[in-house]
Design an enzyme around this catalytic site. Structure first.
Site, short mmCIF file in Angstrom:
data_model
loop_
_atom_site.label_atom_id
_atom_site.label_comp_id
_atom_site.label_asym_id
_atom_site.label_seq_id
_atom_site.Cartn_x
_atom_site.Cartn_y
_atom_site.Cartn_z
N ASP A 7 22.39 2.53 23.16
CA ASP A 7 22.87 1.55 22.18
C ASP A 7 24.39 1.47 22.13
OD1 ASP A 7 20.46 1.75 19.45
OD2 ASP A 7 20.18 1.97 21.61
N HIS A 56 25.85 -1.34 20.05
CA HIS A 56 26.03 -1.89 18.71
C HIS A 56 27.44 -2.38 18.43
CE1 HIS A 56 22.14 -1.50 16.96
NE2 HIS A 56 22.03 -0.22 17.28
N ASP A 110 20.22 -3.07 22.41
CA ASP A 110 21.04 -2.94 21.19
C ASP A 110 22.53 -3.04 21.50
OD1 ASP A 110 19.20 -0.95 18.73
OD2 ASP A 110 18.78 -2.86 19.69
N ASP A 116 25.20 -6.18 16.80
CA ASP A 116 24.97 -5.83 15.40
C ASP A 116 25.73 -4.58 14.98
OD1 ASP A 116 21.57 -7.03 15.06
OD2 ASP A 116 23.45 -7.91 14.39
N ARG A 117 26.08 -4.56 13.75
CA ARG A 117 26.80 -3.45 13.11
C ARG A 117 28.27 -3.38 13.52
NH1 ARG A 117 22.90 -0.52 10.34
NH2 ARG A 117 20.88 -0.39 11.35
N ASN A 173 15.71 -3.93 20.19
CA ASN A 173 15.16 -4.60 19.01
C ASN A 173 16.22 -5.45 18.29
OD1 ASN A 173 16.17 -1.92 18.24
ND2 ASN A 173 15.52 -2.47 16.18
N HIS A 174 17.50 -5.18 18.57
CA HIS A 174 18.55 -6.00 17.97
C HIS A 174 18.88 -7.24 18.78
CE1 HIS A 174 20.05 -3.81 14.38
NE2 HIS A 174 19.32 -2.86 14.91
N HIS A 190 13.90 0.42 25.64
CA HIS A 190 14.75 0.64 24.47
C HIS A 190 14.15 1.57 23.40
CE1 HIS A 190 17.71 0.04 21.37
NE2 HIS A 190 16.73 -0.24 20.54
N ARG A 195 10.37 1.97 10.15
CA ARG A 195 11.02 0.82 10.76
C ARG A 195 10.31 -0.46 10.38
NH1 ARG A 195 15.51 2.19 14.31
NH2 ARG A 195 14.99 4.15 15.31
N HIS A 237 17.62 3.69 20.85
CA HIS A 237 17.07 3.27 19.55
C HIS A 237 17.38 4.20 18.38
CE1 HIS A 237 14.49 0.70 17.19
NE2 HIS A 237 13.47 1.52 17.11
N ASP A 261 13.23 12.81 -21.55
CA ASP A 261 14.01 13.05 -22.75
C ASP A 261 13.34 12.35 -23.92
OD1 ASP A 261 17.29 11.89 -23.85
OD2 ASP A 261 16.10 13.63 -24.51
N ASP A 303 20.46 -21.83 5.93
CA ASP A 303 21.65 -22.54 6.36
C ASP A 303 21.54 -22.85 7.85
OD1 ASP A 303 25.08 -21.54 6.88
OD2 ASP A 303 24.23 -23.54 6.58
N ASP A 350 22.29 -25.29 9.68
CA ASP A 350 23.40 -25.86 10.45
C ASP A 350 24.58 -24.90 10.48
OD1 ASP A 350 24.80 -28.16 7.93
OD2 ASP A 350 24.28 -26.03 7.87
N ASN A 392 34.24 -23.04 -6.28
CA ASN A 392 35.11 -24.21 -6.21
C ASN A 392 34.44 -25.46 -6.78
OD1 ASN A 392 33.29 -24.56 -4.23
ND2 ASN A 392 34.76 -24.81 -2.57
N ASP A 408 31.88 -27.39 -6.19
CA ASP A 408 31.58 -28.60 -5.41
C ASP A 408 30.08 -28.78 -5.19
OD1 ASP A 408 32.22 -27.33 -2.02
OD2 ASP A 408 31.02 -26.57 -3.69
N GLU A 442 31.24 -16.05 0.06
CA GLU A 442 31.79 -15.79 -1.27
C GLU A 442 30.78 -15.08 -2.13
OE1 GLU A 442 35.15 -19.03 -2.60
OE2 GLU A 442 33.05 -19.43 -3.04
#
Lengths: 722, 162
Positions: free
Chosen positions: A187, A189, A216, A219-220, A248-249, A300, A442, A469, A562, A649, A651, A691, A693, A700
């Site tokens: 890996d 990564h 892998d 990522d990370r 797997n990544h 892997h 996992r 892995h 308590d 999201d 697009d 903002n 909109d 954010e």
């Protein structure tokens, strides 16, 4: 034994070079002995701390992955519970866009890099095809200097890689041919520095220096795309000498969560989504395994008792775009609605699994006596089903059943088998006990034992399995009587100083030779004490975050101990409560000194728990969000939320609409059986729209959850991980 | 009667500590640890045995046919005894400082790296190269290229109390 010299005295009689020493001999010896004795104890304590830190990271990492799988169940739930009449159906189909329906031919047209112009002011590297070695070394140098490759060249390079990969078989066969030594890396990564270090120590890939990269790549780490581009460039240069296995990544859904998607969109704001779509295809076309001299298998994750290389060799690997994504189905509404997506078995099963990585010997699976032990036998005992059936049932419940025009039952069977073969290869981990059980930590693949290694390897006439892995402190580790070898090449994976990376050199004798390394100059300059200290701070911070997300549950649990509401509980009860809530299987009593300051604890071994809980790190206050308990809930699920948002999201604009936000949250909360009023959600959405909109910026939103380190008397503030 | 209760709870507490420390290295969850980790476990419980003493303990803990592993059922009673009898008590800051002072013949208030190296690698239960390198990296003041042992001792023992 009658020699009269015991072990004890042997150690003390060392010849002494007096030299200029004028301290009386006996005194010097006593002083030296004392210092040595003291120092060794000190080092042992550091080692203990390091092991504990390691365990913390591991358990958090694996519990995070469990979370991801619950997300996967959530998608299945979505697909189950919304009919076409429901307006939320649009959201669902929006999320599971049908971009894979593009035929390959159309894709070739689509990916038209030719129209992308490289402006004159561009100072980054240029690529000319067909690539030459000097061009590729220029590329590597450019990345070393933190330059970025222009999107046009990226798309061009990726396009050619895709074309090449489609010609490759599922399993690559390589031979060492007399004198060649093959280098095998684990890996990476996104740790470009490690890849460069390997190239520096071992040489670039070439006909004389063949390489296998075992998945892998992304990522990370922050330089995943650069790693891919370098690996692909070398692949194009030396297609017979560079072998890439899928990890797997190499999976776009996993990327949504673990940072690669974000990295690409951040670096390529205009063409990022095109790049990602193309990568989706490339990942699905990556070969699944490499075999050396017909004796050494490299893949892997691992294997299961059902692993059959002949099946793997023949399947159509590119159909399995993601191991986690439910494949399209028809007739969701016709299915039984009573199939609970989180069967009560699920929580029980996923509770309390902690992985402990060994320094000196085989990777074990840790079974805590307090939690149900899940062997194959107890599984079938409870449900009356075999592991196979259990897995199949879960997949069906999670929406992985396929629909097709041909005989559904038959196709279902074959596809499900093939899917299992792939998931096992990409996600499994070895365990020290015999047998083969589903890998609930996992959430995919199996835990397989030494008997399975022997059976599978013998059946295929193989002598060694090399896999990756899992992070290993020394970068590599043998298990299963030397028949399984884990290789991991991302050093400092959890934090600076956490582990070394390693790679293997394998010659015709097929005996692995290891080279270890640890990148980052700052690591080498740190003393052992400092690096342990830093990693520890990091782990503790991660742990505090986990504790923070479970604040309410913790208070509730403390209050159970308590009944008189005195506000204090014993340390013993504190530890028991924390474990009950977090279920990380960590030694809380040992960790107590790091998590409980003296101000909350008095000499009698009791603890003011309200105060303690309040002292955990707090959320950055800039969000102006009044409803803090809602915020706490959101934080708890923020990783999943982020994954969902990025899926919505489509697009890749980084923005989602209010309505989408609201719908998502509603769905997730009903799935989790939480009660959040519409008004609360709307208010929250509005307050997050910084903002004003009408849309929410995902980044954010996620910023709001960055925890601020509560002021403590820390002397070492870790430098930013650049 | 109160004493008995206390004694029992002390033993239970002690055994819990031993169990926790043991578990950290029990990778296979079968209540055994690699014999090479015994030293770390014992020391992490607050004991300061010498290497020789450690060897003796290990000899006691190993089975007749040494497997390379130590079983918890053997470790627990031995370790409990060690802790309850307060064997291998900690070396105090003062004692440690004294040891350094003794080696500082000229009473300079500091030691040369070469001096200390010679003592620690040639006297007593010698340090390995790795051990001395590691210690020097923390102990040597880079500006003065000397070991200001008073500061060093304070720093290290402060850490210890975390």
């Amino acid at each position: 034994m009658g020699c009269g010299v015991t072990k004890s005295t042997q150690l003390q009689l060392k010849p002494c070079n007096r030299g200029n020493i004028s301290v009386p001999a006996a005194t010097a010896m006593r002083a030296a002995l004392l210092i040595q004795r003291w120092y060794r104890q000190y080092v042992a304590r550091l080692e203990m701390r390091r092991r504990c830190t390691w365990n913390i990271f591991q358990s958090i990492e694996y519990s995070g992955q469990q979370d991801h799988i619950k997300l996967y169940n959530f998608f299945g739930y979505l697909m189950d519970h919304f009919s076409s009449a429901n307006s939320q159906r649009n959201l669902v189909s929006h999320m599971f866009g049908d971009s894979d329906l593009f035929l390959d031919m159309e894709w070739e047209r689509h990916v038209c890099y030719k129209e992308i112009e490289v402006p004159d002011i561009y100072t980054g590297p240029h690529l000319f095809f067909p690539l030459t070695i000097s061009n590729v070394t220029e590329l590597v140098d450019a990345f070393k200097n933190k330059q970025k490759l222009h999107a046009r060249y990226v798309l061009q390079l990726l396009g050619k890689t895709w074309t090449l990969l489609r010609l490759m078989p599922n399993i690559s066969h390589v031979c060492t041919c007399k004198h060649k030594e093959i280098t095998i890396c684990g890996d990476l990564h996104g740790h470009l520095e490690d890849l460069l270090l390997i190239f520096y120590k071992n040489g670039f890939p070439s006909a004389e220096t063949p390489y296998v990269f075992n998945g892998d790549f992304v990522d990370r780490g922050k330089e995943s795309i650069e790693i891919l581009l370098v690996l692909f460039a070398f692949l194009l240069l030396y297609p017979h000498d560079v072998h890439l296995n899928r990890g797997n990544h190499e999976d776009h859904i996993v990327n949504l969560r673990y940072g690669f998607t974000k990295e690409v969109l951040g670096k390529y704001q205009v063409h990022g989504k095109m790049i990602l779509k193309l990568l989706q295809k490339i990942f699905s076309w990556l070969p699944l395994a490499t075999v050396i001299d017909q004796k050494v298998l490299i893949l892997h994750g691992g294997i299961s008792d059902k692993t059959d290389l002949n099946v793997i060799a023949k399947l159509e690997r590119h159909r399995f775009v993601s191991a986690l994504r439910p494949l399209k189905r028809r007739g969701a509404s016709a299915r039984q609605k009573d199939a609970a997506l989180e069967p009560d078995g699920d929580d029980e099963l996923s509770a309390g699994r902690r992985r402990v990585q060994s320094l000196t010997h085989g990777t074990p699976l840790r079974f805590r006596p307090e939690f149900p032990r899940h062997s194959v036998h107890s599984e079938s005992g409870r449900t009356g089903r075999s592991v196979e059936q259990e897995l199949r049932e879960r997949r069906r419940l999670a929406g992985l059943s396929l629909s097709s025009d041909s005989d559904p039952a038959q196709v279902l069977e074959t596809d499900a088998d093939e899917w299992k073969q792939i998931v096992d290869v990409l996600w499994s981990d070895p365990m020290s006990q015999n047998g083969c059980v589903p890998n609930e930590v996992r959430g995919g693949g199996c835990y397989w034992g030494p008997d399975v290694s022997q059976e599978v390897l013998d059946r295929h006439k193989l002598q060694l399995l090399i896999r990756s892995h899992e992070c290993k402190q020394e970068g590599y580790e043998f298990c299963h009587n030397g028949r399984v070898l884990t290789i991991f090449s991302a050093s400092n994976y959890y934090d600076v100083g956490s582990n070394r990376g390693a790679y293997i050199r394998l010659g015709p004798d097929l005996i692995p030779h290891f080279k270890q390394f640890q990148s980052s100059r700052s690591t080498r300059e740190l003393t052992l004490r400092q690096s342990v200290g830093r990693t520890e701070l990091s782990a503790l911070q991660a742990l505090r975050m986990q504790l923070f997300t479970h604040k309410s549950a913790l208070i509730h649990e403390f209050q159970e101990y308590d009944p008189q509401c005195t506000g204090v509980i014993s340390v013993k009860h504190w530890a028991a409560a924390v474990e009950k809530v977090l279920r990380l299987g960590l030694p809380w009593r040992v960790l107590r000194s790091q998590l409980v300051t003296s101000s909350t604890q008095d000499g009698q071994g009791t603890l003011d728990y309200h105060h303690w809980v309040n002292q955990l790190s707090v959320i950055q206050p800039s969000t102006e969000i009044a409803n803090t308990s809602l915020l706490e809930t959101l934080y708890k699920h923020h990783s999943n939320l982020e994954s969902i948002f990025r899926m919505i999201d489509t697009d890749h604009s980084g923005l989602i609409s209010f309505e989408e936000f609201r719908q998502t949250w509603k769905l997730l909360s009903s799935h989790l059986q939480m009660d959040i009023s519409d008004k609360a959600i709307s208010d929250l959405a509005e307050s997050i729209d910084f903002n004003k909109d009408g849309s929410i910026d995902i980044n954010e939103f996620m910023e709001a959850f960055r925890l601020v380190e509560h002021s403590r008397a820390e002397t070492e503030a870790p430098p930013s991980p650049e | 009667m109160a004493d008995k209760f206390n004694a029992e709870s002390i033993i239970t507490e002690t055994q819990k500590r031993i169990s926790n420390a043991f578990d950290v290295f029990d990778h296979e969850c079968n209540k055994t640890v690699d014999v090479r980790e015994i030293g770390t476990i014992i020391r992490s419980l607050g004991c300061f045995p010498s290497e020789a003493e450690l060897h003796d303990i290990i000899a006691e803990l190993e089975d007749e046919e040494p497997t390379g592993f130590v079983r918890y059922e053997k470790f627990l009673p031995t370790m409990t005894k060690i802790l309850l009898e307060r064997k291998f008590r900690p070396i105090t800051e003062d004692l440690l400082l004294q040891a350094f002072k003794v080696l500082d013949q000229q009473k300079n208030g500091h030691l040369e790296p070469e001096e200390l190296t010679k003592y620690l690698t040639q006297e007593g239960e010698s340090f390995t190269q790795e051990e001395i390198d590691e210690m020097l990296s923390a102990a040597v003041d880079p500006d003065k290229n000397a070991i200001l042992y008073k500061d060093f001792v304070s720093m290290m023992t402060f850490d210890d109390t975390r």
